[in-house]
Design a protein around this motif. Sequence first.
Motif, short mmCIF file in Angstrom:
data_model
loop_
_atom_site.label_atom_id
_atom_site.label_comp_id
_atom_site.label_asym_id
_atom_site.label_seq_id
_atom_site.Cartn_x
_atom_site.Cartn_y
_atom_site.Cartn_z
N SER A 195 -8.10 3.74 8.51
CA SER A 195 -7.92 5.07 9.67
C SER A 195 -8.99 5.06 10.71
O SER A 195 -9.49 4.89 12.00
CB SER A 195 -7.69 6.75 9.54
N TYR A 227 0.47 2.68 9.80
CA TYR A 227 0.24 2.88 7.96
C TYR A 227 -0.27 4.15 7.99
O TYR A 227 0.25 4.82 7.35
CB TYR A 227 -1.76 2.32 7.74
N PHE A 228 -1.01 4.52 9.31
CA PHE A 228 -1.49 6.03 9.66
C PHE A 228 -0.49 6.54 9.64
O PHE A 228 0.01 7.80 9.07
CB PHE A 228 -2.41 5.72 10.55
N TRP A 242 1.02 -0.97 0.54
CA TRP A 242 -0.51 0.31 -0.17
C TRP A 242 0.39 1.39 0.22
O TRP A 242 0.40 2.68 -0.77
CB TRP A 242 -1.06 -0.38 1.27
N ALA A 264 -9.50 14.39 6.14
CA ALA A 264 -9.88 13.72 5.01
C ALA A 264 -11.33 13.76 4.11
O ALA A 264 -11.66 14.32 2.62
CB ALA A 264 -9.57 12.26 5.25
N ARG A 291 -9.19 3.85 1.00
CA ARG A 291 -8.74 3.23 2.11
C ARG A 291 -8.36 3.87 2.75
O ARG A 291 -8.05 3.66 4.28
CB ARG A 291 -7.12 2.32 1.29
N ASP A 292 -7.79 4.78 3.21
CA ASP A 292 -6.83 5.37 3.75
C ASP A 292 -7.90 5.98 4.89
O ASP A 292 -7.61 5.99 6.19
CB ASP A 292 -6.20 7.01 2.92
N ARG A 308 3.06 7.93 7.18
CA ARG A 308 3.08 9.18 6.40
C ARG A 308 3.12 10.46 7.13
O ARG A 308 2.56 11.61 6.60
CB ARG A 308 2.07 9.36 5.17
N GLN A 312 -4.78 8.21 -3.99
CA GLN A 312 -5.60 7.64 -3.55
C GLN A 312 -7.03 8.08 -2.76
O GLN A 312 -7.58 7.84 -2.12
CB GLN A 312 -4.33 6.68 -2.53
N ASP A 313 -6.33 9.46 -2.38
CA ASP A 313 -7.80 10.58 -1.99
C ASP A 313 -8.75 9.68 -2.60
O ASP A 313 -9.87 9.80 -1.82
CB ASP A 313 -7.20 11.70 -1.47
N GLY A 365 -6.79 11.55 10.34
CA GLY A 365 -7.35 10.68 9.21
C GLY A 365 -8.83 10.42 8.95
O GLY A 365 -9.20 10.23 7.63
#
Length: 714
Positions: free
Chosen positions: A294, A323-324, A130, A411, A289-290, A327, A679-680, A407
């Motif tokens: 999250s 994962y969160f 990912w 978002a 996915r994010d 970044r 990805q957003d 997240g």
Amino acid sequence: MTGTPRPLPFRERVLGWTGQIARSPLFWIVLALKLVVSGLAGSDYLTQLFVPFIGRFVAEPLSNPYQTFWSMGLHSNFPYPALMLFIEGLPHLALRVVGLGDLGPRALLVLYRLPLLAADIAIFLILCRWLRTHVALLLRLYWACPLLFYISYVHGQLDAIPVALLMACIYCLISGRHMLAAVLLGCALATKTHIIVSLPIALVYLWQNTSRKKLVAKFLVLSLAVFLFWNLPYIASTGFLRMVFLNPEQGRVGLAQIPVAGGSLAFFIIPALIAGLIAYSLHIHIHNRDLLLSFIGFCFGSILLFVAPAQGWYFWIVPFFAYFFARLSLPYLALFMLLQAAYFLFFALIPGSDYVTVWQFGGAGRQGTLFDLVGTLGINPQLPLNIGFTALQTVLLLCCAVVYHRGIRLAQQHKLTARPYMIGIAGDSGAGKSTLSDGLRALFGARHLDVICGDDMHKWQRGHDRWVEFTHLDPRANELHNELHYLRSIRQNRLIWRRHYDHNTGRFTEDHPIKPRSVMILEGLHAYYLKPARELYDLKIFVKPDADVLLHRKVVRDMRKRNYTKEAVIAAVEKRMADSRKYIVTQERFADIVVSFLSREAISADDIGRPDLAIDERLRITLSNAYFFDTLVDDLHEAVPGNLHHYYDDHDLQVLEFDRPLDIEDIRALAEKHLDGLQDFGVYDPQWRPGWEGLLQLVLGYCIFHGWHDRHAA
Ligand SMILES: Nc1ncnc2c1ncn2[C@@H]1O[C@H](COP(=O)(O)OP(=O)(O)O)[C@@H](O)[C@H]1O
Ligand SMILES: O=C(COP(=O)(O)O)[C@H](O)[C@H](O)COP(=O)(O)O
């Protein structure tokens, strides 16, 4: 002689993530440590409860160990459903089958850790797949995470397995393999019942992103059926039902309560919290996915806030947090580290802390714990314990707040779908408008991007008398004000009904509905002709090949797709030349980005329209100097040295000029690094085109995201 190692080519560095893992000494050192420590450590949970239970299953695979243990009065040996037993028992069972089943206690400890290791590697690989550009950080945050190391390889909790199955489920869910995702969720549920919390979230995700009731129902039925399938051998036994569904661990979560009315009533926090979280998930749109990861991390984290911590439960949040946090910047990473420190502190302070007893050395024993030690110093050990608990829950709360704010909430605000992002693509007939639109559609996917075509607004069909009077390039021959009306409706996110001009037949189709997508493109001859129309676009692109390239492209296209002869096309182009200069070329000045194809050698009259002709051309992209290109330019230089010329001119513009198209793998690598905004959108598998088209996808995609971010930053 040792020299400085040669840097890896750009694309290998970015795309070759598996190679990056394989070359990492950290990966191998941690792997070796995991194996070695597996044989040296294990809490009483593992050695006294799980190992005898699984051992019994291995010795008598056809009997029911749940019932056997239950009838012996051993009620809490294995609170997991059957698939956990099968997975954990499999390596030992396999060795028994080949006659190698008699193992010493150390070897057994390692053997029972192998499924955990496999699960651990699976989670790590999914996270790296990912976040391919963050492998180095994930190696530290996830793979070498001391907390997870402790849970699986020191303590010996089995939570890695359900979490790995859940991760695999999310992986499939996001990539559209819904039924496989349902099977994996059922399997996860059949390894630990706590997974049930993620089932409604998966259903909400499916519902919000497909709106297909049947699919949601199928997902639910399939995952429950898979859960049932694995448990079928034991489902009718009291021992199984009591041990798996009515164990004290579940009580600790499900029955966590706030006393009300002086303790005569109890408010069960966790069911209320889960209900609240599900309601919240319905309110927000979990569109990528994010957000999904999250949200799941946030849910598990929130639940942990209200229950007395258990060692293994932190496996439910850390992979999601890794994962969160991978970044985010340094201060946030410090918070992630602090969470682990607080975890170790708390579990050092609990009565009966197993930091000493987990080490399964011959004589290592039951020395006093910190809790006892503090007591001997005359301090009430409850005080440091409560301080440790407060520290752990506070850091966890902070982590949850960060995940929520960055997240989930941000978002939502950044969602590009508040109204469609409008792109105009203008240029002469044959310039490459449709090709460019197709490239952007391939990039974003038809779910997120749709194209409407200006030709639909021609006033008359092919062969109509009025075409003697007007060319198609004349604004008076097109319903431009009607087009304006359509553009306004789309911008307001309203469905439109619109006809289409079919170039195969030269006729208009019936009106058909067009639902605005996150990104909408209008490609047409007169996209910027009306002033109010120009104001409706977020991005205006003009395509302008050199005259001979334009003529060649148009002839090839019109001969192949529209059944014209070369002579007819050339005659039409000549007839329309004056209108082209007057109405089409003049729109270039309104564009934000001009895409030019420059031929190095003029195309001869004979070669015009030759389908196999390879044009020797450069690509020039001219755009505002407000766009920040330096990092992309650096990487473009590194990917193909000498191919790109980047310069500024005197009119607040900058120019990117490419000598040759890029290899598709280079495009992929550059996009991986510079277009993570895709990805957003929920685009995880963009279709890159070869040749100039791919380069244009990359640069225009970059501009779209930067324009988007600027719009929000303003
Ligand atoms: N970037 C490009 N490289 C090579 N050929 C192209 C490119 N863009 C367009 N073409 C070719 O030019 C022709 C006209 O392109 P098209 O997109 O249909 O133009 P328009 O929509 O502006 O009339 C097509 O045959 C297409 O394949
Ligand atoms: O000028 C154009 C625009 O199309 P494009 O920009 O796609 O070249 C076409 O010649 C007319 O639409 C007529 O089309 P046809 O000759 O098919 O009736």
